[in-house]
Design a protein around this motif. Structure first.
Motif, mmCIF file in Angstrom:
data_model
loop_
_atom_site.group_PDB
_atom_site.id
_atom_site.type_symbol
_atom_site.label_atom_id
_atom_site.label_comp_id
_atom_site.label_asym_id
_atom_site.label_seq_id
_atom_site.Cartn_x
_atom_site.Cartn_y
_atom_site.Cartn_z
ATOM 1 N N GLN A 78 -23.466 1.603 2.709
ATOM 2 C CA GLN A 78 -24.503 0.946 3.249
ATOM 3 C C GLN A 78 -24.320 -0.539 3.752
ATOM 4 O OE1 GLN A 78 -27.087 0.763 -0.329
ATOM 5 N NE2 GLN A 78 -27.398 2.724 -0.366
ATOM 6 N N TYR A 79 -25.186 -1.210 4.534
ATOM 7 C CA TYR A 79 -24.846 -2.529 5.111
ATOM 8 C C TYR A 79 -24.586 -3.586 4.173
ATOM 9 C CZ TYR A 79 -25.526 -0.858 9.975
ATOM 10 O OH TYR A 79 -25.380 0.034 10.966
ATOM 11 N N ILE A 80 -25.620 -3.256 2.910
ATOM 12 C CA ILE A 80 -25.604 -4.285 1.932
ATOM 13 C C ILE A 80 -24.238 -4.425 1.294
ATOM 14 C CG2 ILE A 80 -26.682 -2.819 0.392
ATOM 15 C CD1 ILE A 80 -27.607 -6.614 1.016
ATOM 16 N N ASP A 81 -23.745 -3.059 1.018
ATOM 17 C CA ASP A 81 -22.390 -3.180 0.474
ATOM 18 C C ASP A 81 -21.309 -3.966 1.169
ATOM 19 O OD1 ASP A 81 -23.781 -1.428 -1.083
ATOM 20 O OD2 ASP A 81 -22.582 0.174 -0.855
ATOM 21 N N GLY A 82 -21.441 -3.725 2.507
ATOM 22 C CA GLY A 82 -20.458 -4.554 3.233
ATOM 23 C C GLY A 82 -20.678 -6.099 3.513
ATOM 24 N N LEU A 83 -21.919 -6.250 3.622
ATOM 25 C CA LEU A 83 -22.253 -7.876 3.671
ATOM 26 C C LEU A 83 -22.058 -8.545 2.230
ATOM 27 C CD1 LEU A 83 -25.573 -7.573 5.347
ATOM 28 C CD2 LEU A 83 -23.517 -8.299 6.401
ATOM 29 N N LEU A 84 -22.170 -7.840 1.215
ATOM 30 C CA LEU A 84 -21.639 -8.472 -0.136
ATOM 31 C C LEU A 84 -20.463 -8.330 -0.818
ATOM 32 C CD1 LEU A 84 -25.254 -8.041 -2.031
ATOM 33 C CD2 LEU A 84 -24.123 -10.201 -1.006
ATOM 34 N N HIS A 85 -19.784 -7.387 0.016
ATOM 35 C CA HIS A 85 -18.149 -6.927 -0.148
ATOM 36 C C HIS A 85 -18.135 -6.035 -1.811
ATOM 37 C CE1 HIS A 85 -15.999 -9.211 3.260
ATOM 38 N NE2 HIS A 85 -17.289 -9.669 3.177
ATOM 39 N N ILE B 10 -21.717 -18.678 1.157
ATOM 40 C CA ILE B 10 -23.013 -17.952 1.909
ATOM 41 C C ILE B 10 -23.956 -17.618 1.226
ATOM 42 C CG2 ILE B 10 -22.291 -15.573 2.063
ATOM 43 C CD1 ILE B 10 -22.792 -16.053 5.087
ATOM 44 N N TRP B 11 -23.678 -17.126 -0.266
ATOM 45 C CA TRP B 11 -24.869 -16.596 -1.196
ATOM 46 C C TRP B 11 -25.464 -17.707 -1.989
ATOM 47 C CZ3 TRP B 11 -25.150 -12.993 1.861
ATOM 48 C CH2 TRP B 11 -23.908 -12.185 1.943
ATOM 49 N N ASN B 12 -24.993 -19.119 -1.785
ATOM 50 C CA ASN B 12 -25.436 -20.031 -2.608
ATOM 51 C C ASN B 12 -26.878 -20.708 -2.364
ATOM 52 O OD1 ASN B 12 -23.121 -19.874 -3.899
ATOM 53 N ND2 ASN B 12 -22.064 -21.845 -3.346
ATOM 54 N N ASN B 13 -27.315 -21.182 -3.191
ATOM 55 C CA ASN B 13 -28.702 -21.972 -2.921
ATOM 56 C C ASN B 13 -28.370 -23.454 -2.678
ATOM 57 O OD1 ASN B 13 -28.299 -23.269 -5.372
ATOM 58 N ND2 ASN B 13 -30.014 -21.703 -6.405
ATOM 59 N N SER B 14 -29.496 -24.209 -2.655
ATOM 60 C CA SER B 14 -29.355 -25.565 -2.331
ATOM 61 C C SER B 14 -28.567 -26.589 -3.688
ATOM 62 C CB SER B 14 -30.526 -26.385 -2.119
ATOM 63 O OG SER B 14 -31.492 -26.178 -3.192
ATOM 64 N N LEU B 15 -28.505 -25.835 -4.721
ATOM 65 C CA LEU B 15 -27.734 -26.494 -5.851
ATOM 66 C C LEU B 15 -26.371 -26.076 -5.923
ATOM 67 C CD1 LEU B 15 -30.584 -25.690 -8.532
ATOM 68 C CD2 LEU B 15 -30.152 -27.998 -7.310
ATOM 69 N N ASP B 16 -25.824 -25.288 -4.795
ATOM 70 C CA ASP B 16 -24.649 -24.886 -4.653
ATOM 71 C C ASP B 16 -24.154 -23.782 -5.796
ATOM 72 O OD1 ASP B 16 -22.450 -24.707 -2.907
ATOM 73 O OD2 ASP B 16 -21.436 -26.277 -4.058
ATOM 74 N N ILE B 17 -25.215 -22.945 -6.327
ATOM 75 C CA ILE B 17 -24.760 -21.917 -7.144
ATOM 76 C C ILE B 17 -25.366 -20.812 -6.475
ATOM 77 C CG2 ILE B 17 -24.642 -23.293 -9.249
ATOM 78 C CD1 ILE B 17 -27.747 -22.370 -9.772
ATOM 79 N N VAL B 18 -24.875 -19.437 -7.018
ATOM 80 C CA VAL B 18 -25.446 -18.206 -6.536
ATOM 81 C C VAL B 18 -26.985 -18.259 -6.451
ATOM 82 C CG1 VAL B 18 -25.415 -15.739 -6.724
ATOM 83 C CG2 VAL B 18 -23.268 -16.879 -7.129
ATOM 84 N N HIS B 19 -27.402 -17.735 -5.413
ATOM 85 C CA HIS B 19 -29.046 -17.718 -5.238
ATOM 86 C C HIS B 19 -29.548 -16.686 -6.228
ATOM 87 C CE1 HIS B 19 -32.963 -16.749 -3.391
ATOM 88 N NE2 HIS B 19 -32.719 -17.941 -2.791
ATOM 89 N N GLY B 20 -30.566 -16.896 -6.861
ATOM 90 C CA GLY B 20 -31.118 -15.910 -7.845
ATOM 91 C C GLY B 20 -31.513 -14.466 -6.864
ATOM 92 N N GLY B 21 -31.883 -14.629 -5.785
ATOM 93 C CA GLY B 21 -32.369 -13.512 -5.104
ATOM 94 C C GLY B 21 -30.961 -12.446 -4.786
ATOM 95 N N ILE B 22 -29.788 -12.904 -4.773
ATOM 96 C CA ILE B 22 -28.376 -12.401 -4.646
ATOM 97 C C ILE B 22 -28.340 -11.671 -5.915
ATOM 98 C CG2 ILE B 22 -25.802 -12.496 -4.328
ATOM 99 C CD1 ILE B 22 -27.542 -12.862 -1.806
ATOM 100 N N THR B 23 -28.511 -12.438 -7.022
ATOM 101 C CA THR B 23 -28.247 -11.742 -8.459
ATOM 102 C C THR B 23 -29.071 -10.869 -8.715
ATOM 103 O OG1 THR B 23 -27.498 -14.052 -9.378
ATOM 104 C CG2 THR B 23 -28.212 -12.278 -10.882
ATOM 105 N N ALA B 24 -30.515 -10.921 -8.377
ATOM 106 C CA ALA B 24 -31.383 -9.879 -8.303
ATOM 107 C C ALA B 24 -30.913 -8.631 -7.525
ATOM 108 C CB ALA B 24 -32.570 -10.365 -7.960
ATOM 109 N N THR B 25 -30.654 -8.642 -6.309
ATOM 110 C CA THR B 25 -30.059 -7.724 -5.311
ATOM 111 C C THR B 25 -28.992 -6.819 -5.858
ATOM 112 O OG1 THR B 25 -30.910 -8.796 -3.569
ATOM 113 C CG2 THR B 25 -29.100 -7.019 -3.262
#
Length: 162
Positions: A41-48, A69-84
């Motif tokens: 899937q594309y998501i697999d490739g985009l997230l490696h 690229i996956w970080n939020n404005s606080l320079d930590i992983v965006h919660g949406g990436i963790t959820a995905t």
């Protein structure tokens, strides 16, 4: 289409900072792996994504390298990436044990964020709690490089005929 894409790529290369170009290279490397069929899937490739499925234990583990690229404005992983990632690990664990012709789709996903996503990788583990005839209940956990848990999730998935 190819000309427009080439122009877009050229503009990004011409105008982008070193950080922008690094992010673009990261995305394109994942996209190339999808094209080369190293990812389904594309998501697999985009997230490696690196997936490990254990059908006997009814579990799945996904590991991804972290990138700015996956970080939020606080320079930590965006919660949406963790959820995905949690949703993907949970769905993969379920789909790994379903009979041919059936699939699982998310009905409900509940996530408790515990700590910031920092480090070099993010690892998500999912395990099935209950497997019914129409729904599956599953739990998932996300860990950062130092082993600290950053999120705990539970989910319910519908079993559907493809």
């Amino acid at each position: 289409m190819k000309d427009a894409l080439q122009q877009l790529l050229n503009n990004c290369i011409e105008k982008g900072s070193e950080e922008d170009l690094s992010a673009l290279a990261y995305l394109l490397e994942g996209f190339e792996k999808k094209i080369d069929k190293k990812y389904v899937q594309y998501i697999d490739g985009l997230l490696h994504m690196e997936r490990k499925i254990d059908k006997e234990k009814k579990t799945c583990e996904i590991i991804v390298p972290l990138n700015a690229i996956w970080n939020n404005s606080l320079d930590i992983v965006h919660g949406g990436i963790t959820a995905t990632l949690l949703d993907t690990a949970m769905g993969t664990a379920i789909n790994g044990i379903l009979p041919e012709g059936y699939g699982a789709v998310t009905n409900q996903l509940n996530i408790h964020y515990i700590a910031p996503g920092l480090g070099d990788t993010l690892r998500c583990k999912a395990a099935i709690i209950h497997h019914g005839s129409k729904t599956v209940v599953i739990s998932g956990e996300a860990f950062r490089t130092d082993g600290k848990k950053i999120a705990h999730a539970t989910g319910t998935f519908f079993i559907i005929q493809k």
